[in-house]
Each structure stands twice: as structure tokens, then as C-alpha cells.
Design a protein around this motif. Structure first.
Motif, PDB file in Angstrom:
ATOM      1  N   GLU A   8       0.610  -1.340  -0.027  1.00  0.00           N
ATOM      2  CA  GLU A   8      -0.221   0.076  -0.135  1.00  0.00           C
ATOM      3  C   GLU A   8       0.800   1.381   0.175  1.00  0.00           C
ATOM      4  OE1 GLU A   8      -3.325   2.548   0.182  1.00  0.00           O
ATOM      5  OE2 GLU A   8      -3.073   0.551  -0.584  1.00  0.00           O
ATOM      6  N   VAL A  10       4.062   1.582  -1.056  1.00  0.00           N
ATOM      7  CA  VAL A  10       4.596   1.602  -2.464  1.00  0.00           C
ATOM      8  C   VAL A  10       3.674   2.073  -3.511  1.00  0.00           C
ATOM      9  CG1 VAL A  10       5.738   0.363  -4.565  1.00  0.00           C
ATOM     10  CG2 VAL A  10       6.193   0.032  -1.902  1.00  0.00           C
ATOM     11  N   ARG A  11       2.534   1.418  -3.359  1.00  0.00           N
ATOM     12  CA  ARG A  11       1.362   1.831  -4.331  1.00  0.00           C
ATOM     13  C   ARG A  11       0.987   3.452  -4.230  1.00  0.00           C
ATOM     14  NH1 ARG A  11      -3.912   3.344  -4.719  1.00  0.00           N
ATOM     15  NH2 ARG A  11      -4.225   3.258  -2.627  1.00  0.00           N
ATOM     16  N   ARG A  12       0.839   4.020  -3.033  1.00  0.00           N
ATOM     17  CA  ARG A  12       0.545   5.281  -2.909  1.00  0.00           C
ATOM     18  C   ARG A  12       1.621   6.289  -3.314  1.00  0.00           C
ATOM     19  NH1 ARG A  12      -0.821   6.190   2.911  1.00  0.00           N
ATOM     20  NH2 ARG A  12      -0.946   8.426   2.281  1.00  0.00           N
ATOM     21  N   ALA A  13       2.889   5.909  -3.258  1.00  0.00           N
ATOM     22  CA  ALA A  13       4.060   6.541  -3.487  1.00  0.00           C
ATOM     23  C   ALA A  13       4.078   6.724  -5.084  1.00  0.00           C
ATOM     24  CB  ALA A  13       5.449   5.991  -2.991  1.00  0.00           C
ATOM     25  N   VAL A  14       3.856   5.519  -5.837  1.00  0.00           N
ATOM     26  CA  VAL A  14       3.774   5.533  -7.181  1.00  0.00           C
ATOM     27  C   VAL A  14       2.669   6.275  -7.738  1.00  0.00           C
ATOM     28  CG1 VAL A  14       3.209   3.933  -9.294  1.00  0.00           C
ATOM     29  CG2 VAL A  14       4.925   3.162  -7.565  1.00  0.00           C
ATOM     30  N   LEU A  15       1.480   6.383  -7.263  1.00  0.00           N
ATOM     31  CA  LEU A  15       0.470   6.989  -7.458  1.00  0.00           C
ATOM     32  C   LEU A  15       0.805   8.722  -7.360  1.00  0.00           C
ATOM     33  CD1 LEU A  15      -2.826   5.286  -6.262  1.00  0.00           C
ATOM     34  CD2 LEU A  15      -1.877   5.870  -8.711  1.00  0.00           C
ATOM     35  N   THR A  17       3.920   9.995  -7.217  1.00  0.00           N
ATOM     36  CA  THR A  17       4.829  10.214  -8.259  1.00  0.00           C
ATOM     37  C   THR A  17       4.064  10.547  -9.853  1.00  0.00           C
ATOM     38  OG1 THR A  17       6.262   8.843  -7.183  1.00  0.00           O
ATOM     39  CG2 THR A  17       6.991   9.488  -9.657  1.00  0.00           C
ATOM     40  N   LEU A  18       3.331   9.762 -10.005  1.00  0.00           N
ATOM     41  CA  LEU A  18       2.407   9.740 -11.350  1.00  0.00           C
ATOM     42  C   LEU A  18       1.655  10.930 -11.257  1.00  0.00           C
ATOM     43  CD1 LEU A  18       1.240   6.308 -12.322  1.00  0.00           C
ATOM     44  CD2 LEU A  18       3.069   7.443 -13.129  1.00  0.00           C
ATOM     45  N   TYR A  76       2.088  13.690   1.799  1.00  0.00           N
ATOM     46  CA  TYR A  76       2.225  12.469   1.807  1.00  0.00           C
ATOM     47  C   TYR A  76       3.477  12.072   2.942  1.00  0.00           C
ATOM     48  CZ  TYR A  76       4.110   7.713   0.261  1.00  0.00           C
ATOM     49  OH  TYR A  76       4.376   6.514   0.423  1.00  0.00           O
TER      50      TYR A  76
END
Length: 89
Positions: A8, A10-15, A17-18, A76
Motif C-alpha cells: 500500500e 509503494v502503491r501510494r508513492a507510485v500514484l 509520483t504519477l 504524503y
């Protein structure tokens, strides 16, 4: 820390970033396509012609969106730091 929690984060960090990089990437893509169309119409095939408009647009957009981008990253970071004690346990 469980695997689900790590995923979760990592998912939030990638989102994030995008979400932060997305407007800059889309602007660069649009400028590149428009300059490419202009080059195709005028048959001017100079490779360096796309560089200056992209740098200008991305630079101006970065300056314009910097407060929003920093706010998103800071939110974040604050959430991660606040949840740190529960992550250790």
C-alpha cells in the motif's frame, strides 16, 4: 510491517509520483507532437527545434505548479511520518 502495508505504501508513492510528474510529462508530450506536426507541415527537419519549446513549457509549468507539487509531497511525507510508530510495531 505486513506485506499488504508495504504494498500500500509503494502503491501510494507510485500514484503520487504519477500525479506530480503527470502534468509535466503530458505538457512535454503535447509540445513535442505540436512541434512535430509543424515540422511535418513545413518540411523543416531540425532536430534541435523541439528542445527549446519543451524546455520553456516544462520550465514555466514547473514554476506554476511547484506550490501544488510541494503540497502533495509534503502531505504524503507527513502521513508517512505520523504512521511511523504503527509501522514499527
Amino acid at each position: 510491517m505486513t506485506t499488504a502495508l508495504a504494498l500500500e505504501l509503494v502503491r501510494r508513492a507510485v500514484l503520487l509520483t504519477l500525479m506530480v510528474a503527470g502534468p509535466l510529462l503530458i505538457a512535454g508530450l503535447l509540445v513535442g507532437v505540436l512541434v512535430g506536426l509543424l515540422q511535418a507541415v513545413t518540411q523543416l527537419q531540425e532536430q534541435t527545434l523541439t528542445f527549446i519549446p519543451k524546455v520553456l513549457v516544462i520550465g514555466l509549468l514547473t514554476v506554476a505548479l511547484m506550490p501544488w507539487m510541494l503540497r502533495q509531497v509534503m502531505q504524503y511525507l507527513i502521513e508517512i511520518l505520523r504512521s511511523l510508530p504503527s509501522l514499527v510495531a
